[in-house]
Scaffold this motif. Structure first.
Motif, PDB file in Angstrom:
ATOM      1  N   LYS A 412      45.390  34.342  12.564  1.00 17.33           N
ATOM      2  CA  LYS A 412      44.974  35.607  13.183  1.00 17.33           C
ATOM      3  C   LYS A 412      43.965  36.244  12.233  1.00 17.33           C
ATOM      4  O   LYS A 412      44.311  36.663  11.135  1.00 17.33           O
ATOM      5  CB  LYS A 412      46.223  36.500  13.326  1.00 17.33           C
ATOM      6  N   ASN A 413      42.702  36.264  12.679  1.00 19.18           N
ATOM      7  CA  ASN A 413      41.666  36.757  11.774  1.00 19.18           C
ATOM      8  C   ASN A 413      41.681  38.263  11.691  1.00 19.18           C
ATOM      9  O   ASN A 413      41.494  38.938  12.683  1.00 19.18           O
ATOM     10  CB  ASN A 413      40.301  36.305  12.262  1.00 19.18           C
ATOM     11  N   ILE A 414      41.929  38.753  10.492  1.00 22.36           N
ATOM     12  CA  ILE A 414      41.956  40.207  10.329  1.00 22.36           C
ATOM     13  C   ILE A 414      40.637  40.613   9.686  1.00 22.36           C
ATOM     14  O   ILE A 414      40.388  40.300   8.521  1.00 22.36           O
ATOM     15  CB  ILE A 414      43.117  40.651   9.422  1.00 22.36           C
ATOM     16  N   LEU A 415      39.806  41.284  10.456  1.00 22.87           N
ATOM     17  CA  LEU A 415      38.581  41.847   9.880  1.00 22.87           C
ATOM     18  C   LEU A 415      38.750  43.359   9.885  1.00 22.87           C
ATOM     19  O   LEU A 415      39.476  43.902  10.706  1.00 22.87           O
ATOM     20  CB  LEU A 415      37.367  41.448  10.708  1.00 22.87           C
ATOM     21  N   LEU A 416      38.069  43.999   8.932  1.00 22.92           N
ATOM     22  CA  LEU A 416      38.253  45.455   8.838  1.00 22.92           C
ATOM     23  C   LEU A 416      37.008  46.167   9.338  1.00 22.92           C
ATOM     24  O   LEU A 416      35.911  45.588   9.332  1.00 22.92           O
ATOM     25  CB  LEU A 416      38.503  45.841   7.379  1.00 22.92           C
ATOM     26  N   SER A 417      37.169  47.435   9.753  1.00 22.54           N
ATOM     27  CA  SER A 417      35.974  48.148  10.194  1.00 22.54           C
ATOM     28  C   SER A 417      35.078  48.360   8.973  1.00 22.54           C
ATOM     29  O   SER A 417      35.557  48.540   7.860  1.00 22.54           O
ATOM     30  CB  SER A 417      36.349  49.467  10.843  1.00 22.54           C
ATOM     31  N   GLY A 418      33.770  48.299   9.196  1.00 19.84           N
ATOM     32  CA  GLY A 418      32.810  48.396   8.095  1.00 19.84           C
ATOM     33  C   GLY A 418      31.784  47.296   8.245  1.00 19.84           C
ATOM     34  O   GLY A 418      31.813  46.540   9.223  1.00 19.84           O
ATOM     35  N   SER A 419      30.884  47.197   7.275  1.00 20.60           N
ATOM     36  CA  SER A 419      29.789  46.221   7.421  1.00 20.60           C
ATOM     37  C   SER A 419      30.285  44.789   7.236  1.00 20.60           C
ATOM     38  O   SER A 419      31.379  44.552   6.691  1.00 20.60           O
ATOM     39  CB  SER A 419      28.703  46.525   6.402  1.00 20.60           C
ATOM     40  N   VAL A 420      29.451  43.838   7.689  1.00 20.95           N
ATOM     41  CA  VAL A 420      29.749  42.417   7.483  1.00 20.95           C
ATOM     42  C   VAL A 420      29.863  42.155   5.990  1.00 20.95           C
ATOM     43  O   VAL A 420      30.806  41.492   5.525  1.00 20.95           O
ATOM     44  CB  VAL A 420      28.613  41.558   8.098  1.00 20.95           C
ATOM     45  N   ALA A 421      28.915  42.748   5.208  1.00 17.78           N
ATOM     46  CA  ALA A 421      28.922  42.519   3.758  1.00 17.78           C
ATOM     47  C   ALA A 421      30.227  43.007   3.134  1.00 17.78           C
ATOM     48  O   ALA A 421      30.816  42.324   2.298  1.00 17.78           O
ATOM     49  CB  ALA A 421      27.733  43.238   3.122  1.00 17.78           C
ATOM     50  N   LYS A 422      30.712  44.173   3.588  1.00 15.79           N
ATOM     51  CA  LYS A 422      31.955  44.730   3.019  1.00 15.79           C
ATOM     52  C   LYS A 422      33.112  43.766   3.272  1.00 15.79           C
ATOM     53  O   LYS A 422      33.928  43.504   2.385  1.00 15.79           O
ATOM     54  CB  LYS A 422      32.235  46.089   3.663  1.00 15.79           C
ATOM     55  N   ASN A 423      33.146  43.215   4.482  1.00 16.57           N
ATOM     56  CA  ASN A 423      34.221  42.269   4.814  1.00 16.57           C
ATOM     57  C   ASN A 423      34.130  41.011   3.975  1.00 16.57           C
ATOM     58  O   ASN A 423      35.141  40.505   3.487  1.00 16.57           O
ATOM     59  CB  ASN A 423      34.150  41.915   6.300  1.00 16.57           C
ATOM     60  N   LEU A 424      32.903  40.519   3.802  1.00 16.45           N
ATOM     61  CA  LEU A 424      32.759  39.274   3.030  1.00 16.45           C
ATOM     62  C   LEU A 424      33.119  39.495   1.566  1.00 16.45           C
ATOM     63  O   LEU A 424      33.705  38.629   0.925  1.00 16.45           O
ATOM     64  CB  LEU A 424      31.324  38.769   3.138  1.00 16.45           C
ATOM     65  N   ARG A 425      32.764  40.677   1.048  1.00 14.77           N
ATOM     66  CA  ARG A 425      33.009  40.934  -0.386  1.00 14.77           C
ATOM     67  C   ARG A 425      34.490  41.091  -0.711  1.00 14.77           C
ATOM     68  O   ARG A 425      34.851  41.187  -1.877  1.00 14.77           O
ATOM     69  CB  ARG A 425      32.209  42.159  -0.857  1.00 14.77           C
ATOM     70  N   PHE A 426      35.341  41.088   0.307  1.00 22.27           N
ATOM     71  CA  PHE A 426      36.775  41.011   0.035  1.00 22.27           C
ATOM     72  C   PHE A 426      37.057  39.733  -0.755  1.00 22.27           C
ATOM     73  O   PHE A 426      37.958  39.678  -1.570  1.00 22.27           O
ATOM     74  CB  PHE A 426      37.553  40.975   1.342  1.00 22.27           C
ATOM     75  N   GLY A 427      36.279  38.701  -0.447  1.00 24.64           N
ATOM     76  CA  GLY A 427      36.446  37.404  -1.141  1.00 24.64           C
ATOM     77  C   GLY A 427      35.971  37.480  -2.573  1.00 24.64           C
ATOM     78  O   GLY A 427      36.516  36.813  -3.456  1.00 24.64           O
ATOM     79  N   ASN A 428      34.915  38.246  -2.819  1.00 24.22           N
ATOM     80  CA  ASN A 428      34.387  38.362  -4.178  1.00 24.22           C
ATOM     81  C   ASN A 428      33.542  39.631  -4.243  1.00 24.22           C
ATOM     82  O   ASN A 428      32.433  39.687  -3.714  1.00 24.22           O
ATOM     83  CB  ASN A 428      33.523  37.121  -4.495  1.00 24.22           C
ATOM     84  N   VAL A 429      34.070  40.644  -4.902  1.00 30.74           N
ATOM     85  CA  VAL A 429      33.387  41.949  -4.902  1.00 30.74           C
ATOM     86  C   VAL A 429      32.022  41.882  -5.552  1.00 30.74           C
ATOM     87  O   VAL A 429      31.149  42.707  -5.269  1.00 30.74           O
ATOM     88  CB  VAL A 429      34.215  43.051  -5.620  1.00 30.74           C
ATOM     89  N   ASN A 430      31.826  40.888  -6.439  1.00 34.47           N
ATOM     90  CA  ASN A 430      30.560  40.849  -7.167  1.00 34.47           C
ATOM     91  C   ASN A 430      29.503  39.982  -6.506  1.00 34.47           C
ATOM     92  O   ASN A 430      28.404  39.832  -7.030  1.00 34.47           O
ATOM     93  CB  ASN A 430      30.799  40.323  -8.596  1.00 34.47           C
ATOM     94  N   ALA A 431      29.828  39.398  -5.363  1.00 39.01           N
ATOM     95  CA  ALA A 431      28.881  38.465  -4.736  1.00 39.01           C
ATOM     96  C   ALA A 431      27.599  39.201  -4.322  1.00 39.01           C
ATOM     97  O   ALA A 431      27.663  40.302  -3.767  1.00 39.01           O
ATOM     98  CB  ALA A 431      29.541  37.834  -3.520  1.00 39.01           C
ATOM     99  N   ASP A 432      26.424  38.592  -4.629  1.00 35.49           N
ATOM    100  CA  ASP A 432      25.175  39.225  -4.181  1.00 35.49           C
ATOM    101  C   ASP A 432      24.850  38.737  -2.768  1.00 35.49           C
ATOM    102  O   ASP A 432      25.536  37.867  -2.221  1.00 35.49           O
ATOM    103  CB  ASP A 432      24.029  38.950  -5.169  1.00 35.49           C
ATOM    104  N   ASP A 433      23.782  39.327  -2.194  1.00 31.16           N
ATOM    105  CA  ASP A 433      23.458  39.016  -0.797  1.00 31.16           C
ATOM    106  C   ASP A 433      23.217  37.520  -0.595  1.00 31.16           C
ATOM    107  O   ASP A 433      23.567  36.961   0.439  1.00 31.16           O
ATOM    108  CB  ASP A 433      22.227  39.810  -0.349  1.00 31.16           C
ATOM    109  N   GLU A 434      22.593  36.873  -1.598  1.00 30.65           N
ATOM    110  CA  GLU A 434      22.289  35.428  -1.447  1.00 30.65           C
ATOM    111  C   GLU A 434      23.593  34.621  -1.350  1.00 30.65           C
ATOM    112  O   GLU A 434      23.724  33.700  -0.532  1.00 30.65           O
ATOM    113  CB  GLU A 434      21.420  34.957  -2.630  1.00 30.65           C
ATOM    114  N   GLU A 435      24.589  35.012  -2.156  1.00 29.62           N
ATOM    115  CA  GLU A 435      25.887  34.318  -2.088  1.00 29.62           C
ATOM    116  C   GLU A 435      26.560  34.558  -0.737  1.00 29.62           C
ATOM    117  O   GLU A 435      27.193  33.655  -0.179  1.00 29.62           O
ATOM    118  CB  GLU A 435      26.805  34.801  -3.217  1.00 29.62           C
ATOM    119  N   LEU A 436      26.418  35.791  -0.233  1.00 31.78           N
ATOM    120  CA  LEU A 436      27.012  36.096   1.074  1.00 31.78           C
ATOM    121  C   LEU A 436      26.371  35.207   2.141  1.00 31.78           C
ATOM    122  O   LEU A 436      27.048  34.618   2.994  1.00 31.78           O
ATOM    123  CB  LEU A 436      26.802  37.567   1.468  1.00 31.78           C
ATOM    124  N   ARG A 437      25.051  35.070   2.055  1.00 36.81           N
ATOM    125  CA  ARG A 437      24.332  34.261   3.062  1.00 36.81           C
ATOM    126  C   ARG A 437      24.741  32.793   2.964  1.00 36.81           C
ATOM    127  O   ARG A 437      24.890  32.112   3.965  1.00 36.81           O
ATOM    128  CB  ARG A 437      22.816  34.386   2.859  1.00 36.81           C
TER     129      ARG A 437
END
Ligand code: ADP
Length: 572
Positions: A412-437
């Motif tokens: 069950k995929n739990i995503l939170l309200s907020g930007s895509v970047a905010k959700n992805l950075r749950f995995g790594n708060v320090n990730a830059d945009d290139e890592e997110l991409r």
């Protein structure tokens, strides 16, 4: 409830300030009739105008002091109430975050919400009432009685009848409403649960035309809540008129008695006026105390419910090892049943997965695949048997070490309200945009995110509901990949994807995580041939394990799954 006082310590000083203000206000309120009686007795009767001015100014001064004290009571009470409520909510929230999954489920999400909001509100009201009423009522009673007796002892005797009458009134009503107040909090929980289910499941309810069933259960909870409220309101409605009746009868009795005393000149007219005001103050204190009957039971229930959360033991974090794990997994005779069920969800599981292996877990719905992952993630402890990671028992490994090791994509995929970047950075708060991409690319999600307004800044609604099921799954995968985990757990993560996307993501995951341990739960048998090992689950048991070829030989369940799915592909 008294145990909650230990969280009240920071508010002791402001409470003392409230007490000082209350004593000042009560003293001012009771001193005014005294001055007024002096004006009537010695100013008005004697026609002494300067005396009236002088005492009038004194009354103004006393009123000003009383008003300042009243402002002080409100100011400090508001400070205490909001501060204490804030602290309690924070405590409950912090505790909820540290609860073991089994305890969390036992309390329930709805109940936790009610406890954090409504229950805390009740405690806030209680503490404010305690501060005001519990202090004001006795202070008024004591000061008032002193003033009354010093004014006229014979008139004070009236209280011997009216005070017990008031006590009987309060006791009779509270005896009926107190149990209802206790019940109210539980009913509110039920109403919250029904409301949440109705709102969360609105699509399913509409699709299955289930409005009537769901509305019926909501209506029943709503009716119960309304009836209880009506019952308590009706009973409490008697309190004020009853109180007024007693007060008015007492006033009549005093006026009647004072007629003789006045004509005998035992008492002066100003004293009778002052006496009547003292009476109002004292009987008012009684009714203030009566209001506590509506606050105390609710606060008692709320305090128990809050303490139940705060007293629940947090997950044991002592004696746990902080260690860099590699991802060798061993299950040794692991059995497990959920706390609210006696049926085993997993029975006697034993297998080994070496670090770097690619393993698929396959089996029918309800065969225990997700439960196995939850145990591996440390959400639950096995009922018997042992899980080891790199040879270390799971219960000895710190939550942080486990979180660092695992990239988990839940069913069950739990995503939170907020930007895509905010959700992805749950995995790594320090990730830059290139890592997110890069993570999005791996999950085949970059293309659809780029089509959205703001790309990485695209705002997800609550639960990610402005994305399709497949898009949510891919975003949840990217969130896990961003951690660069050594153990990737995909719990049926491809179920909402078409076969082509499934194959694309699978092959890039194999490439990107070639050194990591991969655990993929699936109901699909395609690309099983890439796996080093396949575990076949059936009704909580490990029916067989091996490679695709081996299982085709030895496992009837596996053979059946392959055959059924091959037929599906051919007929499609
Ligand atoms: P799968 O992932 O293979 O579909 P699960 O591991 O989710 O199966 O479920 C295994 C069994 O455990 C099922 O019988 C299911 O009803 C039961 N179960 C799952 N979650 C819970 C829970 N939170 N509480 C009680 N029983 C549960």
């Amino acid at each position: 409830m008294l145990r909650l006082f230990k969280y009240y310590k920071p508010y002791i000083l402001p409470s003392l300030m409230v007490a000082v203000c209350i004593i000042t206000e009560v003293a001012a309120g009771l001193f005014l009739p005294k001055v007024m009686s002096m004006i009537v007795n010695f100013g008005v009767a004697a026609g002494n105008i300067p005396y009236i001015y002088q005492k009038g100014l004194l009354m103004l001064g006393i009123s000003a002091i009383g008003s300042l004290a009243a402002i002080g009571i409100n100011f400090f009470s508001a400070h205490i109430s909001s501060g204490f409520g804030h602290d309690l909510r924070q405590l409950i929230f912090n505790k909820a975050e540290t609860l073991a999954m089994a305890d969390f489920e036992k309390i329930g999400t709805n109940s936790l919400i009610t406890r954090t909001t409504n229950d805390v509100q009740q405690i806030q009201s209680f503490f404010i009432s305690v501060l005001r009423v519990m202090l004001m009522a006795p202070v008024t009673l004591v000061f008032g009685l002193i003033m009354m007796i010093s004014t006229s002892l014979p008139l004070s005797a009236v209280l011997l009848i009216s005070a017990p009458a008031l006590v009987i009134l309060i006791y009779t009503i509270s005896k009926q409403v107190v149990p209802a107040f206790f019940k109210q909090q539980k009913t509110l929980d039920k109403l919250n649960k029904e409301t949440r289910e109705l709102l969360d499941g609105k699509e399913v309810i509409r699709a299955f035309n289930g409005q009537e069933v769901q509305e019926a259960s909501f209506e029943s909870a709503n009716n119960e809540w309304a009836e209880l409220n009506l019952f308590t309101a009706k009973k409490m409605a008697l309190m004020m008129p009853g109180n007024m009746l007693i007060q008015n009868l007492t006033t009549v009795a005093i006026l009647w008695l004072s007629a003789d005393l006045l004509s005998d000149k035992v008492i002066l007219i100003g004293d009778v006026m002052a006496f009547l005001q003292y009476l109002t103050h004292i009987l008012g204190a009684f009714s203030m105390a009566a209001n506590m009957f509506s606050v105390v039971p609710r606060a008692q229930v709320s305090a128990n419910r809050i303490l139940e959360v705060l007293d629940t033991k947090s997950e044991d974090t002592d004696n746990k090892q902080e260690i860099e794990l590699q991802g060798n997994i061993s299950f040794r005779n692991v059995s497990f049943h959920y706390p609210d069920s006696q049926v085993e969800a997993l029975s006697d599981l034993s297998f080994d997965i070496k670090a770097g292996e690619k393993v698929c877990i396959i089996g029918g719905a309800g065969s225990g695949k997700t439960t196995l992952c939850k145990l591996l993630m440390g959400f639950y402890q096995p009922t018997s048997g042992e899980i080891l990671i790199d040879g270390i028992p799971l219960q000895d490994i710190s939550a942080e070490s486990l979180q660092k090791l695992c990239g988990f994509v839940p069913q069950k995929n739990i995503l939170l309200s907020g930007s895509v970047a905010k959700n992805l950075r749950f995995g790594n708060v320090n990730a830059d945009d290139e890592e997110l991409r890069r993570a999005l690319r791996l999950a085949d999600a970059e293309e659809f995110i780029d089509k959205k307004d703001g790309n990485l800044r695209y705002k997800l609604s609550q639960g990610g509901n402005n994305l399709s099921g497949g898009q949510k799954q891919r975003l949840a995968m990217a969130r896990a990949f961003i951690k660069k985990p050594k153990l990737v757990i995909l719990d049926d993560a491809f179920s909402a994807l078409d076969y082509k996307t499934d194959a694309i993501i699978r092959s890039s995951v194999y490439k990107e995580f070639k050194d990591a341990t991969l655990l993929m739960i699936t109901q699909r048998v395609n690309s099983m041939s890439d796996c080093d090992q396949i575990l076949v689950m059936d009704e909580g048991r490990l029916e067989a394990k091996g490679t695709h070829e081996e299982l085709m030989e030895i496992s009837p369940t596996y053979r059946e799954l392959v055959m059924v799915q091959q037929q599906e592909v051919v007929s499609a």
